[in-house]
Design a protein around this motif. Structure first.
Motif, PDB file in Angstrom:
ATOM      1  N   ASP A 413     -12.221  14.850   8.907  1.00  0.00           N
ATOM      2  CA  ASP A 413     -11.516  13.954   7.982  1.00  0.00           C
ATOM      3  C   ASP A 413     -12.432  13.388   6.905  1.00  0.00           C
ATOM      4  OD1 ASP A 413     -13.034  12.275   9.518  1.00  0.00           O
ATOM      5  OD2 ASP A 413     -11.372  11.053  10.249  1.00  0.00           O
ATOM      6  N   GLY A 414     -13.748  13.563   7.016  1.00  0.00           N
ATOM      7  CA  GLY A 414     -14.649  13.094   5.973  1.00  0.00           C
ATOM      8  C   GLY A 414     -14.609  13.918   4.707  1.00  0.00           C
ATOM      9  N   LEU A 415     -13.943  15.099   4.753  1.00  0.00           N
ATOM     10  CA  LEU A 415     -13.928  15.986   3.583  1.00  0.00           C
ATOM     11  C   LEU A 415     -13.274  15.320   2.387  1.00  0.00           C
ATOM     12  CD1 LEU A 415     -14.595  18.865   2.546  1.00  0.00           C
ATOM     13  CD2 LEU A 415     -12.252  19.498   3.175  1.00  0.00           C
ATOM     14  N   ALA A 416     -12.158  14.647   2.597  1.00  0.00           N
ATOM     15  CA  ALA A 416     -11.416  14.040   1.481  1.00  0.00           C
ATOM     16  C   ALA A 416     -11.201  12.555   1.737  1.00  0.00           C
ATOM     17  CB  ALA A 416     -10.073  14.735   1.297  1.00  0.00           C
ATOM     18  N   ARG A 417     -12.199  11.890   2.336  1.00  0.00           N
ATOM     19  CA  ARG A 417     -12.033  10.493   2.705  1.00  0.00           C
ATOM     20  C   ARG A 417     -11.888   9.580   1.500  1.00  0.00           C
ATOM     21  NH1 ARG A 417     -15.690   8.652   7.533  1.00  0.00           N
ATOM     22  NH2 ARG A 417     -14.228  10.050   8.560  1.00  0.00           N
ATOM     23  N   THR A 418     -12.362   9.986   0.334  1.00  0.00           N
ATOM     24  CA  THR A 418     -12.203   9.138  -0.857  1.00  0.00           C
ATOM     25  C   THR A 418     -10.771   9.134  -1.347  1.00  0.00           C
ATOM     26  OG1 THR A 418     -12.872  11.014  -2.223  1.00  0.00           O
ATOM     27  CG2 THR A 418     -14.584   9.449  -1.603  1.00  0.00           C
ATOM     28  N   ASP A 419      -9.973  10.082  -0.907  1.00  0.00           N
ATOM     29  CA  ASP A 419      -8.554  10.131  -1.288  1.00  0.00           C
ATOM     30  C   ASP A 419      -7.703   9.531  -0.183  1.00  0.00           C
ATOM     31  OD1 ASP A 419      -9.138  11.527  -3.623  1.00  0.00           O
ATOM     32  OD2 ASP A 419      -9.127  13.447  -2.562  1.00  0.00           O
ATOM     33  N   GLY A 424      -5.561  14.001  -0.233  1.00  0.00           N
ATOM     34  CA  GLY A 424      -6.631  14.935   0.103  1.00  0.00           C
ATOM     35  C   GLY A 424      -6.079  16.258   0.588  1.00  0.00           C
ATOM     36  N   GLN A 425      -5.037  16.217   1.411  1.00  0.00           N
ATOM     37  CA  GLN A 425      -4.426  17.452   1.888  1.00  0.00           C
ATOM     38  C   GLN A 425      -3.775  18.218   0.743  1.00  0.00           C
ATOM     39  OE1 GLN A 425      -2.338  17.755   5.817  1.00  0.00           O
ATOM     40  NE2 GLN A 425      -0.538  18.084   4.534  1.00  0.00           N
ATOM     41  N   ASP A 426      -3.139  17.510  -0.196  1.00  0.00           N
ATOM     42  CA  ASP A 426      -2.533  18.169  -1.354  1.00  0.00           C
ATOM     43  C   ASP A 426      -3.588  18.895  -2.189  1.00  0.00           C
ATOM     44  OD1 ASP A 426      -0.073  17.292  -0.577  1.00  0.00           O
ATOM     45  OD2 ASP A 426      -0.009  15.593  -1.966  1.00  0.00           O
ATOM     46  N   ARG A 446     -16.514  28.728  -0.905  1.00  0.00           N
ATOM     47  CA  ARG A 446     -17.042  28.266  -2.189  1.00  0.00           C
ATOM     48  C   ARG A 446     -15.997  27.494  -2.973  1.00  0.00           C
ATOM     49  NH1 ARG A 446     -19.869  33.361  -2.547  1.00  0.00           N
ATOM     50  NH2 ARG A 446     -18.136  34.205  -3.786  1.00  0.00           N
ATOM     51  N   ALA A 447     -14.729  27.930  -2.880  1.00  0.00           N
ATOM     52  CA  ALA A 447     -13.659  27.234  -3.583  1.00  0.00           C
ATOM     53  C   ALA A 447     -13.480  25.817  -3.035  1.00  0.00           C
ATOM     54  CB  ALA A 447     -12.358  28.020  -3.482  1.00  0.00           C
ATOM     55  N   VAL A 448     -13.526  25.675  -1.713  1.00  0.00           N
ATOM     56  CA  VAL A 448     -13.360  24.355  -1.098  1.00  0.00           C
ATOM     57  C   VAL A 448     -14.550  23.453  -1.414  1.00  0.00           C
ATOM     58  CG1 VAL A 448     -13.090  23.110   1.080  1.00  0.00           C
ATOM     59  CG2 VAL A 448     -11.931  25.297   0.742  1.00  0.00           C
ATOM     60  N   ARG A 457     -18.184  10.927  -1.853  1.00  0.00           N
ATOM     61  CA  ARG A 457     -17.777  10.930  -0.457  1.00  0.00           C
ATOM     62  C   ARG A 457     -18.704  10.001   0.322  1.00  0.00           C
ATOM     63  NH1 ARG A 457     -17.830  15.664  -0.199  1.00  0.00           N
ATOM     64  NH2 ARG A 457     -19.958  15.911   0.556  1.00  0.00           N
ATOM     65  N   ASP A 458     -18.130   9.078   1.107  1.00  0.00           N
ATOM     66  CA  ASP A 458     -18.940   8.082   1.791  1.00  0.00           C
ATOM     67  C   ASP A 458     -19.425   8.541   3.159  1.00  0.00           C
ATOM     68  OD1 ASP A 458     -16.580   8.083   3.139  1.00  0.00           O
ATOM     69  OD2 ASP A 458     -16.153   5.946   2.933  1.00  0.00           O
ATOM     70  N   SER A 459     -19.086   9.745   3.580  1.00  0.00           N
ATOM     71  CA  SER A 459     -19.582  10.266   4.849  1.00  0.00           C
ATOM     72  C   SER A 459     -19.693  11.778   4.758  1.00  0.00           C
ATOM     73  CB  SER A 459     -18.653   9.875   6.007  1.00  0.00           C
ATOM     74  OG  SER A 459     -17.374  10.470   5.845  1.00  0.00           O
ATOM     75  N   ALA A 460     -20.471  12.330   5.672  1.00  0.00           N
ATOM     76  CA  ALA A 460     -20.620  13.799   5.696  1.00  0.00           C
ATOM     77  C   ALA A 460     -19.318  14.444   6.173  1.00  0.00           C
ATOM     78  CB  ALA A 460     -21.776  14.187   6.606  1.00  0.00           C
ATOM     79  N   ALA A 461     -19.207  15.735   5.948  1.00  0.00           N
ATOM     80  CA  ALA A 461     -17.985  16.445   6.333  1.00  0.00           C
ATOM     81  C   ALA A 461     -18.331  17.889   6.672  1.00  0.00           C
ATOM     82  CB  ALA A 461     -16.954  16.399   5.215  1.00  0.00           C
ATOM     83  N   CYS A 462     -17.473  18.492   7.472  1.00  0.00           N
ATOM     84  CA  CYS A 462     -17.596  19.899   7.826  1.00  0.00           C
ATOM     85  C   CYS A 462     -16.331  20.634   7.405  1.00  0.00           C
ATOM     86  CB  CYS A 462     -17.795  20.069   9.332  1.00  0.00           C
ATOM     87  SG  CYS A 462     -19.281  19.300   9.988  1.00  0.00           S
TER      88      CYS A 462
END
Length: 469
Positions: A413-419, A424-426, A446-448, A457-462
Motif C-alpha cells: 500500500d506504500g506505492l500510492a500512499r500519497t493518493d 492510487g488504484q485508478d 518500468r511503466a509502473v 512518497r512517505d514510505s517505501a513500496a514494493c
C-alpha cells in the motif's frame, strides 16, 4: 584616580551621540527578533536538533545582551565621568542578570586600587568594603585558576605583556562566575610600569550557552551517527534475506503456463527510515511459484529483523506445501506470540503453471490487479485482517484462471500512499494499455515505476509484475 592614558596612544575620542543611539536601537531590535525566534522554536520529532537550535538562540541572545551593555557604556563616555541614568537591563529567562563589564586600576606606587561600580556587582562585593588589591584578588579565585591569574598579572607588571585570559571566582553568595580579563600596563614618563589597568567581563552565561551549543551539537552528531549505523544495519539485513534491491528481480519459467516476473523496491522520499517491507518469489518443489509482497509497521532494525523472521517462516511453510490462506494464519499466530508485537499487511499467492491458476490470500493488503485485452481490474478480495491484529484469525482464499498474455500487478500500500486509495488504484488501472501491450514483465514494471517512482512518497513500496507467457 583618573582612567589611564597609555604612553603610546592618544586619548580616545567619544563617539557621535546620534550614531551611537542608532546603533543601540538596532542592537535592541535585533535582540528582540532573536528572542522571538527562540520563543517560537517548537520541539519537533528530533529533540536533539531542537535542543541545538534552542541553544544557538540562547547564545545569540546572551551575546546581544553583552553587546548592548558595551554600547551603553561606550555611549556614557569615560569611566571616570558621571554616567547618565540608563534603563535597567532586562534579565534573561532564567532570572540571572545579563553579563556585565567592569574596569579596575591598581597603582603600583601608592598600592591603591580603583574599581568601577560594575566590578563590585560582578564580584558580589559591597562597595563599602572597597576594592581588592592584587594580593587579595586570588583569594576569590578557584584554586585551579590561581596560577593562571598570577602568571598573567606577573607578565603584565614585569614583562609589559598584555593580559587576555579567563578565570573563575567564587562570590561571597556562593555563585561561581567565569571572568574574562583584558589589561595592559600603564607606563610613566620614563617608560616604567606605574600601574595596571584591566577590563573584566562576566562571561558566565555566555560560556554556559556555548557549552550548551557544543553539547547539543555533539548530541545531534551522535543521533545522526546512530541513525546512519542503524540504516546500514537494516540495509545489510535486508540484503541478506531479500532479493537484490539495486536491480530488478526477474524469474522466468518456460513451458506450459510460463511465468515472466519482475519486481522492484521503491525507496521513500527524503531518506525516510527503512521499514519492514518485502517482496519475494520462490520456485517450490512441486513446480508452483510463490509470489508475496508485504509490509510491517515500524522502522529500523526492529522492523527489519521481524520481517526477516516472518519471511523465513513464510518460505518454509510454502515449501512444506501450505496453501496461502492457512499460511497467513500461521504468520498471524507467529506475530501475535512474538516477544516484540508488530502488525503487518501481506499478500501471498501460489501460481500453478500446469493449470495457469493463481490461488491467493491477503491480510489487509491491496488486491492484485489483472490486466487483459487493454483493460485492468482489481481482483475481488477474500477476507483477511492485519497480521498480528487478533489471535486465531482466519484468512480466506480466492482463485483466478489466467490466460496467456495476462499481466498481474502485486504491490504494497506504500506505492500510492500519497493518493487516496481509490485514486492510487485508478492511476494503476490507467496503465492498462501500456501493460497489456508489453511483451515482457520488465517493460510493464518500468511503466509502473515511471508512474510511481518519483518524489512525494512517505514510505517505501514494493511492486511485482507477472506476465503469463
Amino acid at each position: 584616580m583618573s582612567s589611564p592614558l597609555f604612553a603610546d596612544r592618544p586619548a580616545p575620542q567619544p563617539p557621535e551621540r546620534g550614531e551611537m543611539d542608532a546603533l543601540i536601537n538596532r542592537t535592541r531590535l535585533l535582540r528582540g527578533s532573536v528572542d522571538a525566534v527562540r520563543r517560537n522554536t517548537a520541539a519537533g520529532d528530533d529533540d536533539a536538533v531542537w535542543r541545538w537550535q534552542r541553544a544557538l538562540c540562547d547564545l545569540a541572545v546572551h551575546q546581544l545582551d553583552d553587546l548592548g551593555a558595551h554600547l551603553n557604556q561606550l555611549k556614557a563616555g569615560r569611566p571616570d565621568q558621571p554616567q547618565e541614568s540608563a534603563a535597567p537591563e532586562r534579565p534573561l529567562q532564567d532570572g540571572t542578570p545579563p553579563s556585565r563589564v567592569g574596569s579596575a586600576e591598581w597603582d603600583l606606587l601608592s598600592d591603591e586600587a580603583t574599581w568601577s561600580d560594575e566590578l563590585y556587582q560582578i564580584f558580589g562585593r559591597p562597595p563599602e568594603c572597597g576594592p581588592m588589591s592584587l594580593d587579595e584578588l586570588p583569594s576569590l579565585v578557584f584554586p585551579e585558576d590561581r596560577a593562571l591569574l598570577t602568571a598573567m598579572v606577573t607578565g603584565c607588571l614585569i614583562d609589559g605583556s598584555p593580559i587576555d585570559g579567563e578565570f573563575r571566582v567564587v562570590r561571597p553568595d556562593g555563585q561561581i562566575r567565569t571572568l574574562h580579563m583584558m589589561g595592559e600596563p600603564v607606563l610613566d614618563g620614563a617608560g616604567a610600569t606605574a600601574s595596571m589597568w584591566a577590563v573584566l567581563r562576566d562571561v558566565s552565561e555566555l560560556r554556559r550557552s556555548e557549552r550548551a551549543v557544543s553539547e547539543s551539537r555533539d548530541s545531534v552528531r551522535r543521533v545522526q551517527h546512530i541513525a546512519q549505523t542503524e540504516r546500514r544495519l537494516v540495509t545489510e539485513l535486508q540484503e541478506a534475506v531479500l532479493p537484490s534491491r539495486t536491480t530488478s528481480l526477474r524469474l522466468t519459467r518456460d513451458g506450459r503456463g510460463a511465468l515472466d516476473l519482475t519486481a522492484h523496491w521503491l525507496p521513500a522520499a527524503n531518506a525516510a527510515p527503512i521499514g519492514g517491507d518485502w517482496y519475494d518469489a520462490l520456485e517450490l518443489p512441486d513446480g508452483d511459484t510463490l509470489l508475496t509482497v508485504g509490509d510491517l509497521t515500524g522502522h529500523g532494525v526492529g522492523a527489519a529483523s521481524t520481517m526477516a523472521m516472518l519471511l523465513g517462516a513464510l518460505r518454509g511453510l510454502a515449501v512444506a506445501g501450505i496453501e496461502p490462506g492457512a499460511l497467513l494464519g500461521h504468520l498471524n499466530q507467529l506475530l501475535d506470540t512474538a516477544e516484540q508485537p508488530a502488525l503487518g499487511s501481506a499478500l501471498c499467492a501460489r501460481y500453478r503453471p500446469a493449470t495457469r491458476t493463481l490461488v491467493w490470500a491477503q491480510a489487509a493488503s491491496p488486491a492484485p490487479l489483472l490486466f487483459r485485452d487493454g483493460t485492468g481490474r482489481a481482483l475481488t478480495q477474500p477476507d483477511g485482517v492485519l497480521l498480528g491484529a487478533t489471535s486465531g484469525a482466519g484468512y480466506e482464499q480466492a482463485g483466478v484462471q489466467l490466460k496467456p498474455g495476462d499481466t498481474l500487478v502485486l504491490h504494497t500500500d506504500g506505492l500510492a500512499r500519497t493518493d487516496a486509495e481509490a485514486a492510487g488504484q485508478d492511476r494503476l488501472l490507467a496503465l492498462a494499455p501500456r501493460l497489456t501491450a508489453s511483451d515482457t514483465s520488465q517493460a510493464g514494471a518500468r511503466a509502473v515505476v515511471g508512474e510511481f517512482g518519483g518524489s512525494g512518497r512517505d514510505s517505501a513500496a514494493c511492486v511485482m509484475v507477472a506476465r503469463i507467457g
